[in-house]
Write an enzyme that holds these catalytic residues in place. Structure first.
Site, PDB file in Angstrom:
ATOM      1  N   GLU A 207      -1.475  -7.060   7.381  1.00 26.52           N
ATOM      2  CA  GLU A 207      -0.171  -6.983   8.045  1.00 26.52           C
ATOM      3  C   GLU A 207      -0.190  -7.874   9.293  1.00 26.52           C
ATOM      4  OE1 GLU A 207       2.980  -6.855   8.352  1.00 26.52           O
ATOM      5  OE2 GLU A 207       3.220  -4.782   7.654  1.00 26.52           O
TER       6      GLU A 207
ATOM      7  N   HIS B 197       0.827  -1.207   0.000  1.00 27.43           N
ATOM      8  CA  HIS B 197       0.000   0.000   0.000  1.00 27.43           C
ATOM      9  C   HIS B 197       0.863   1.260   0.000  1.00 27.43           C
ATOM     10  CE1 HIS B 197       0.992   0.886   4.187  1.00 27.43           C
ATOM     11  NE2 HIS B 197       0.853  -0.407   4.429  1.00 27.43           N
TER      12      HIS B 197
ATOM     13  N   TRP C  21       1.299   7.207   9.662  1.00 28.36           N
ATOM     14  CA  TRP C  21       2.003   6.355  10.619  1.00 28.36           C
ATOM     15  C   TRP C  21       3.288   5.798  10.017  1.00 28.36           C
ATOM     16  CZ3 TRP C  21      -1.393   2.955  14.330  1.00 28.36           C
ATOM     17  CH2 TRP C  21      -2.179   3.799  15.116  1.00 28.36           C
ATOM     18  N   ASN C  22       3.309   5.529   8.726  1.00 29.41           N
ATOM     19  CA  ASN C  22       4.578   5.155   8.084  1.00 29.41           C
ATOM     20  C   ASN C  22       5.605   6.262   8.271  1.00 29.41           C
ATOM     21  OD1 ASN C  22       2.855   3.670   5.275  1.00 29.41           O
ATOM     22  ND2 ASN C  22       3.874   2.591   6.945  1.00 29.41           N
TER      23      ASN C  22
END
Length: 217
Positions: A92, A13, A18-19
């Site tokens: 995930e 994705h 948050w990444n």
């Protein structure tokens, strides 16, 4: 008749907030940061328009960030793409109590250190072990290869939109790369070509998605 084959394009994705802050997402339904994600998604879409014709199936994690990524690549139900199958088995790893936290918040926690040192084989509190991730991917892959075998002669082509942990595990299986060394950046992925030999499927080759600029010159 030639052996059944499976062409599998698996992409991670796009970028989320948050990444960018280094937080564990796991099963938390964090959406894309659309402004930050757009350059990567646009590059991936340009590649997909050239390389993803004639798909037999589209598989996608049921979480929002993957759904949004898929919508950017192949709007659901728009010809010539088949209807996507949204599947929780493609999520995930569930990081349990660590979701929403970053390394700096966890590094002094003995339980977290034990989880890291054990390479995820013991689950985090309230989460999922690496073995549980492997088991659900086993079930998903079994169903996918069964579909490829049912097609008979000719390649079965599938697009998969998923998460970093799933891609790491697929690279470990198909490319013999250590799980922790097999990271893939957001809005990128791998192109696997598998052929069935007897009762087993073997990866004949793999390549980066999108194709690196240096490889196209």
């Amino acid at each position: 008749m030639s052996s059944p084959s499976l062409t599998l394009v698996v992409v991670r994705h796009g970028l989320t907030a948050w990444n960018q802050s280094g937080r564990y997402q796991g099963h938390r339904d964090v959406p894309l940061d659309l402004e930050a994600a757009r350059p990567g998604l646009d590059r991936l879409r340009a590649w997909s328009r050239e390389h993803l014709q004639g798909l037999d199936a589209i598989h996608c994690s049921d979480l929002t960030r993957c759904r949004q990524t898929l919508a950017h690549l192949a709007p659901p139900g728009v010809p010539p793409h088949p209807e996507p199958r949204f599947d929780a088995r493609l999520r995930e790893l569930n990081f349990g109590a660590y979701e929403g936290k970053c390394y700096a918040e966890l590094e002094s926690d003995p339980g977290y250190r034990a989880w890291i040192d054990g390479r995820g084989e013991r689950p985090p509190p309230g989460g999922e072990s690496a073995g549980e991730l492997r088991a659900r991917l086993d079930a998903w892959l079994h169903a996918l290869t069964r579909d490829a075998e049912a097609k008979g002669d000719g390649a079965y082509r599938a697009l998969v939109v998923t998460h970093g942990g799933v891609l790491r595990e697929l690279r470990r299986r198909f490319e013999a790369i250590d799980f922790w060394a097999a990271g893939v950046t957001q809005a990128e992925g791998r192109h696997f070509h598998l052929i069935r030999h007897g009762d087993a499927w073997r990866c004949e080759w793999s390549s980066a998605v999108p194709t690196p600029a240096s490889a196209t010159r």
